[in-house]
Design a protein around this motif. Structure first.
Motif, mmCIF file in Angstrom:
data_model
loop_
_atom_site.group_PDB
_atom_site.id
_atom_site.type_symbol
_atom_site.label_atom_id
_atom_site.label_comp_id
_atom_site.label_asym_id
_atom_site.label_seq_id
_atom_site.Cartn_x
_atom_site.Cartn_y
_atom_site.Cartn_z
ATOM 1 N N SER A 1 0.854 -1.185 0.000
ATOM 2 C CA SER A 1 0.000 0.000 0.000
ATOM 3 C C SER A 1 0.891 1.236 0.000
ATOM 4 C CB SER A 1 -0.893 0.013 1.237
ATOM 5 O OG SER A 1 -0.098 0.207 2.399
ATOM 6 N N THR A 2 0.334 2.375 -0.344
ATOM 7 C CA THR A 2 1.089 3.624 -0.330
ATOM 8 C C THR A 2 1.646 3.898 1.065
ATOM 9 O OG1 THR A 2 -0.396 4.463 -2.052
ATOM 10 C CG2 THR A 2 0.970 6.082 -0.919
ATOM 11 N N THR A 3 0.823 3.682 2.079
ATOM 12 C CA THR A 3 1.236 3.923 3.462
ATOM 13 C C THR A 3 2.428 3.059 3.857
ATOM 14 O OG1 THR A 3 -0.995 4.564 4.141
ATOM 15 C CG2 THR A 3 0.476 3.785 5.865
ATOM 16 N N LEU B 1 5.646 4.061 1.894
ATOM 17 C CA LEU B 1 6.245 5.292 2.421
ATOM 18 C C LEU B 1 7.055 5.019 3.678
ATOM 19 C CD1 LEU B 1 3.432 7.994 2.077
ATOM 20 C CD2 LEU B 1 5.653 7.979 0.909
ATOM 21 N N ARG B 2 6.490 4.245 4.586
ATOM 22 C CA ARG B 2 7.189 3.970 5.840
ATOM 23 C C ARG B 2 8.426 3.105 5.616
ATOM 24 N NH1 ARG B 2 7.456 7.543 8.135
ATOM 25 N NH2 ARG B 2 8.092 6.511 10.051
ATOM 26 N N ALA C 1 4.380 10.556 -2.658
ATOM 27 C CA ALA C 1 3.391 9.505 -2.425
ATOM 28 C C ALA C 1 2.406 9.446 -3.583
ATOM 29 C CB ALA C 1 2.645 9.776 -1.121
ATOM 30 N N GLY D 1 -5.853 13.336 2.539
ATOM 31 C CA GLY D 1 -4.960 12.264 2.105
ATOM 32 C C GLY D 1 -3.551 12.755 1.856
ATOM 33 N N ALA E 1 -1.898 13.305 5.244
ATOM 34 C CA ALA E 1 -1.497 12.027 5.839
ATOM 35 C C ALA E 1 -0.196 11.523 5.213
ATOM 36 C CB ALA E 1 -2.617 11.002 5.665
ATOM 37 N N ALA E 2 -0.083 11.651 3.892
ATOM 38 C CA ALA E 2 1.132 11.209 3.201
ATOM 39 C C ALA E 2 2.342 12.020 3.655
ATOM 40 C CB ALA E 2 0.942 11.327 1.691
ATOM 41 N N LEU F 1 3.581 10.915 6.907
ATOM 42 C CA LEU F 1 4.247 9.612 6.845
ATOM 43 C C LEU F 1 5.631 9.689 6.211
ATOM 44 C CD1 LEU F 1 1.178 7.454 5.799
ATOM 45 C CD2 LEU F 1 2.385 7.315 7.975
#
Length: 353
Positions: free
Chosen positions: A199-201, A204-205, A217, A226, A229-230, A233
């Motif tokens: 997932s994008t999340t 990113l992490r 992102a 959204g 949030a990106a 992160l």
């Protein structure tokens, strides 16, 4: 200074908002409107000729003096397999017959890769857009070095940690971290390699602790919340594609727009049926036919795309969009219909709340 501000300052942007290149959907009007509003507009030139790319760049510059991004496809050339292609055409034959046409005798490799395309490379060095981005892989290190020497900022798509490491080693300036939620083509370097489908999340992490390059992102981001949030992160900016499809400046046709505004937007699928390479779009009859039990594998990318485009050309004459590649991410039901400049302003306000 934060990584976000450094990225904005380097490119002369007001907002950490990038409009995805979306070859075939993005237009000079769309890219110019996003750039004029303080984001980074983008044009995908991988689906056209060098002459068409030159005209798109000229048309965009006539509309804005702000920076914009030119995206190129860096896929490996298609692996031609006459038996596989014939089996795929035979599988599609009932659809061609339904549309009153005979199945094509053969298919063509309709999109040229940027790798080894000296004319496209020369065009970019001559035109010097502010940003050049790579999808499906990387060109040679010599080409990357030459683009950077020309003052061009470079970005490349990664879908996993390994691809991100290759991007950093190649001397590219920034990484577009593309999650599995994203609409359009998945930017994997090697379609045969295992794909974790992060997932994008998660992506990113994973990347935030492993690279010093700015992360952009991409995937499933549709609103300012959204984007925020990106950024929280670890991203320096967010790239949105599906969010811009309903803008009047995009070249999406009436059928594409109607489906994106309907309940159909809630059903997207990653499929290789349309182009021969995994891409996420709204489900239609061609996808269902190509994925039915017992279906042969589609021809390689972009050869399979030739068949899909021929089917769509026939169907669209009847006002039928059941064979169209209507790319959309998982956030598609959140798409809003407004001008591109208004959308960028709306996204910026939502981010600031």
């Amino acid at each position: 200074m934060t990584s976000i501000q450094r990225f904005l300052d380097r490119l002369g942007l007001q907002s950490p908002i990038i409009q995805a290149p979306m070859a075939g959907v993005s237009t000079p009007r769309l890219a110019a409107a996003v750039s004029s509003a303080g984001g980074l507009g983008s044009l995908g030139i991988g689906a056209g000729t060098v002459a068409q790319a030159r005209q798109m760049i000229a048309d965009t510059r006539a509309l804005t003096d702000k920076p914009f991004n030119i995206n190129v496809f860096c896929h490996a050339p298609a692996v031609r397999d006459a038996r596989r292609e014939a089996a795929w055409l035979a599988h599609l034959a009932p659809l061609f017959a339904e549309l009153g046409a005979t199945v094509p005798e053969a298919l063509d490799e309709i999109y040229k890769t940027f790798i080894g395309d000296e004319a496209a490379f020369a065009l970019l060095l001559e035109q010097r857009p502010a940003v050049v981005s790579f999808h499906f892989g990387l060109p040679t290190q010599q080409q990357i070095a030459a683009l950077r020497q020309a003052g061009i900022y470079t970005m490349a798509t990664a879908t996993n940690v390994h691809e991100a490491a290759l991007i950093e080693q190649a001397g590219v300036d920034a990484i577009v971290a593309q999650g599995v939620e994203a609409g359009g083509h998945r930017g994997v370097f090697d379609p045969q390699a295992p794909d974790e489908r992060h997932s994008t999340t998660v992506l990113l992490r994973l990347l935030a602790g492993r690279t010093t390059l700015p992360l952009i992102a991409a995937g499933g981001i549709m609103d300012g919340q959204g984007i925020r949030a990106a950024l929280d992160l670890g991203a320096a900016a967010a790239q949105l594609g599906t969010a811009f499809v309903l803008c009047p400046e995009s070249s999406a046709n009436a059928g594409y727009r109607a489906n994106l505004k309907s309940a159909r937007a809630a059903s997207t699928r990653l499929t290789s049926v349309l182009s021969g390479r995994l891409a996420r779009g709204m489900v239609n009859r061609l996808i269902e036919h190509g994925e039915a039990p017992g279906s042969p594998p589609p021809a390689d990318y972009p050869v399979a795309y030739d068949a899909a485009k021929q089917l769509n050309a026939l169907a669209s004459q009847r006002g039928d969009s059941e064979f169209a590649a209507q790319w959309a991410g998982q956030g598609a039901p959140l798409a809003r219909e407004m001008g591109a400049e208004e959308l960028v302003a709306t996204l910026a306000r939502e981010m600031a709340r």
